[in-house]
Write an enzyme that holds these catalytic residues in place. Structure first.
Site, PDB file in Angstrom:
ATOM      1  N   CYS A 122       0.850  -1.193   0.000  1.00 34.36           N
ATOM      2  CA  CYS A 122       0.000   0.000   0.000  1.00 34.36           C
ATOM      3  C   CYS A 122       0.891   1.250   0.000  1.00 34.36           C
ATOM      4  O   CYS A 122       1.781   1.377   0.843  1.00 34.36           O
ATOM      5  CB  CYS A 122      -0.886  -0.055   1.235  1.00 34.36           C
ATOM      6  N   GLU A 123       0.655   2.143  -0.956  1.00 28.99           N
ATOM      7  CA  GLU A 123       1.546   3.301  -1.079  1.00 28.99           C
ATOM      8  C   GLU A 123       1.285   4.361  -0.006  1.00 28.99           C
ATOM      9  O   GLU A 123       2.085   5.275   0.161  1.00 28.99           O
ATOM     10  CB  GLU A 123       1.450   3.920  -2.479  1.00 28.99           C
ATOM     11  N   HIS A 124       0.165   4.228   0.708  1.00 29.57           N
ATOM     12  CA  HIS A 124      -0.115   5.214   1.765  1.00 29.57           C
ATOM     13  C   HIS A 124       0.561   4.866   3.077  1.00 29.57           C
ATOM     14  O   HIS A 124       0.853   5.740   3.879  1.00 29.57           O
ATOM     15  CB  HIS A 124      -1.625   5.327   1.998  1.00 29.57           C
ATOM     16  N   HIS A 125       0.724   3.572   3.339  1.00 35.73           N
ATOM     17  CA  HIS A 125       1.268   3.147   4.635  1.00 35.73           C
ATOM     18  C   HIS A 125       2.486   2.247   4.522  1.00 35.73           C
ATOM     19  O   HIS A 125       3.081   1.895   5.538  1.00 35.73           O
ATOM     20  CB  HIS A 125       0.184   2.404   5.434  1.00 35.73           C
ATOM     21  N   GLN A 163      -4.836  -0.155  -5.123  1.00 34.84           N
ATOM     22  CA  GLN A 163      -5.334  -1.318  -5.860  1.00 34.84           C
ATOM     23  C   GLN A 163      -5.960  -0.930  -7.200  1.00 34.84           C
ATOM     24  O   GLN A 163      -5.821  -1.638  -8.197  1.00 34.84           O
ATOM     25  CB  GLN A 163      -6.351  -2.059  -4.978  1.00 34.84           C
ATOM     26  N   HIS A 191      -6.072  -5.450   2.575  1.00 35.99           N
ATOM     27  CA  HIS A 191      -5.083  -4.394   2.811  1.00 35.99           C
ATOM     28  C   HIS A 191      -4.711  -4.416   4.289  1.00 35.99           C
ATOM     29  O   HIS A 191      -5.574  -4.226   5.144  1.00 35.99           O
ATOM     30  CB  HIS A 191      -5.671  -3.022   2.446  1.00 35.99           C
ATOM     31  N   CYS A 193      -3.201  -2.254   5.868  1.00 36.96           N
ATOM     32  CA  CYS A 193      -3.399  -0.947   6.520  1.00 36.96           C
ATOM     33  C   CYS A 193      -4.811  -0.844   7.068  1.00 36.96           C
ATOM     34  O   CYS A 193      -5.088  -0.017   7.937  1.00 36.96           O
ATOM     35  CB  CYS A 193      -3.112   0.187   5.542  1.00 36.96           C
TER      36      CYS A 193
HETATM   37  N1  LIG Z   1      -8.675   3.847  -2.808  1.00 41.82           N
HETATM   38  C1  LIG Z   1      -7.730   3.200  -2.112  1.00 41.82           C
HETATM   39  N2  LIG Z   1      -7.462   3.586  -0.856  1.00 41.82           N
HETATM   40  C2  LIG Z   1      -6.517   2.904  -0.190  1.00 41.82           C
HETATM   41  C3  LIG Z   1      -5.802   1.829  -0.732  1.00 41.82           C
HETATM   42  N3  LIG Z   1      -4.937   1.364   0.202  1.00 41.82           N
HETATM   43  C4  LIG Z   1      -5.131   2.135   1.293  1.00 41.82           C
HETATM   44  N4  LIG Z   1      -6.073   3.070   1.079  1.00 41.82           N
HETATM   45  C5  LIG Z   1      -6.656   4.094   1.943  1.00 41.82           C
HETATM   46  O1  LIG Z   1      -5.901   5.270   1.938  1.00 41.82           O
HETATM   47  C6  LIG Z   1      -6.486   6.111   2.938  1.00 41.82           C
HETATM   48  C7  LIG Z   1      -5.465   7.044   3.522  1.00 41.82           C
HETATM   49  O2  LIG Z   1      -6.216   7.889   4.339  1.00 41.82           O
HETATM   50  P1  LIG Z   1      -5.626   8.864   5.453  1.00 41.82           P
HETATM   51  O3  LIG Z   1      -6.785   9.425   6.209  1.00 41.82           O
HETATM   52  O4  LIG Z   1      -4.677   9.825   4.813  1.00 41.82           O
HETATM   53  O5  LIG Z   1      -4.751   7.871   6.338  1.00 41.82           O
HETATM   54  P2  LIG Z   1      -5.015   7.323   7.808  1.00 41.82           P
HETATM   55  O6  LIG Z   1      -5.178   8.469   8.751  1.00 41.82           O
HETATM   56  O7  LIG Z   1      -3.914   6.363   8.110  1.00 41.82           O
HETATM   57  O8  LIG Z   1      -6.419   6.589   7.631  1.00 41.82           O
HETATM   58  P3  LIG Z   1      -7.031   5.329   8.362  1.00 41.82           P
HETATM   59  O9  LIG Z   1      -6.568   4.121   7.627  1.00 41.82           O
HETATM   60  O10 LIG Z   1      -8.522   5.528   8.238  1.00 41.82           O
HETATM   61  O11 LIG Z   1      -6.544   5.334   9.784  1.00 41.82           O
HETATM   62  C8  LIG Z   1      -7.097   5.138   3.948  1.00 41.82           C
HETATM   63  O12 LIG Z   1      -8.498   5.305   3.878  1.00 41.82           O
HETATM   64  C9  LIG Z   1      -6.704   3.767   3.397  1.00 41.82           C
HETATM   65  O13 LIG Z   1      -7.647   2.761   3.719  1.00 41.82           O
HETATM   66  C10 LIG Z   1      -6.117   1.458  -2.077  1.00 41.82           C
HETATM   67  O14 LIG Z   1      -5.536   0.533  -2.664  1.00 41.82           O
HETATM   68  N5  LIG Z   1      -7.081   2.169  -2.710  1.00 41.82           N
HETATM   69 ZN   LIG Z   2      -2.623   1.700   3.392  1.00 44.76          ZN
END
Ligand SMILES: Nc1nc2c(ncn2[C@@H]2O[C@H](COP(=O)(O)OP(=O)(O)OP(=O)(O)O)[C@@H](O)[C@H]2O)c(=O)[nH]1
Ligand SMILES: [Zn+2]
Length: 227
Positions: A122-125, A163, A191, A193
């Site tokens: 996952c590129e966010h985490h 994804q 995921h 995360c």
């Molecule tokens: N659309 C999409 N979102 C993703 C994917 N992988 C992770 N995410 C989401 O990316 C979002 C990042 O949101 P943020 O609010 O910036 O991060 P955060 O505070 O860690 O959010 P939480 O996971 O809700 O605790 C989260 O809702 C994740 O679930 C993906 O493959 N596709």
């Molecule tokens: Zn993530």
């Protein structure tokens, strides 16, 4: 840091980047589906050294004892894992060799590879995405070596991803390589995360799909793909 255009021109002249890889990359760029990259021109060894040093800093900041014999090599392991393994798909020199044969059999029905195992990040985490992909395409002039479909999924999965983009990248890669618009890709994935942190939902998983050509036009074909 090299400008993105300069990196593309340099790579176009690089004989270790195959013609297939270059065509796929150009198609992704054109459709705005390429992974955002700011090419820095670093060699793999330079990347490993920089990441190792940065990971040492992270662990040190967390208060971990880097002289411990179980922890001392972790920065180096992570650097190697990022560059050579889980993010290897950022480097088009690692694009799979694509074997295709002429469609002498005049196949005009879908060839489907189901339940391809897939792990991505996952590129966010920067935690794991764990799932499966199913790919179907109707051959046109050429037929793809079956394992090449798994390898293409693997290549794009070895990147920081969302994804939805991963699903589209596989679609465009197979369309570009086969010259057939009639391609369907679906991915089901958990995921970490979502599972191991944050909302901590251990049950949910995410389904995405990307469809082209006849898979968009023909409801029966689409039904068969999703069946
Ligand atoms: N659309 C999409 N979102 C993703 C994917 N992988 C992770 N995410 C989401 O990316 C979002 C990042 O949101 P943020 O609010 O910036 O991060 P955060 O505070 O860690 O959010 P939480 O996971 O809700 O605790 C989260 O809702 C994740 O679930 C993906 O493959 N596709
Ligand atoms: Zn993530």
């Amino acid at each position: 840091m090299l400008a993105k255009e300069a990196v593309i021109v340099r790579d176009a002249l690089d004989p270790s980047i195959s013609e297939s890889a270059q065509r796929v990359r150009a198609a992704l760029e054109e459709k705005g589906l390429e992974t955002p990259m700011a090419g820095n021109g670093l060699s793999d060894e330079q990347k490993r050294l920089k990441i190792e040093s940065a990971m040492r800093e992270v662990m040190d900041t967390l208060g971990l004892d880097l002289s411990d014999d179980s922890l001392c090599d972790t920065p180096k392991r992570i650097a190697k894992m990022y560059v050579d393994e889980i993010f290897g798909g950022l480097d088009y020199r690692k694009f799979p060799k694509i074997t295709q044969i002429e469609n002498k059999m005049r196949l005009d029905q879908p060839v489907q590879v189901s339940d391809i195992s897939l792990t991505s990040t996952c590129e966010h985490h920067f935690v794991t995405i764990d799932g499966t992909a199913t790919v179907s395409y109707i051959p046109k002039d050429t037929v793809l070596g079956l394992s090449k479909i798994n390898r293409l999924v693997g290549f794009f999965a070895q990147r920081p991803q969302v994804q939805e983009r991963l699903t589209q990248q596989v679609l465009v890669a197979i369309q570009t390589l086969t010259g057939s618009e009639d391609v369907a890709v679906s991915i089901n994935a958990t995921h970490y995360c979502v599972k191991a942190r944050g909302i901590r939902d251990t049950n949910s998983y995410t389904k995405t799909s990307a469809l082209g050509g006849k898979f968009l036009e023909d409801a029966e074909l689409r039904r068969q793909f999703f069946a």
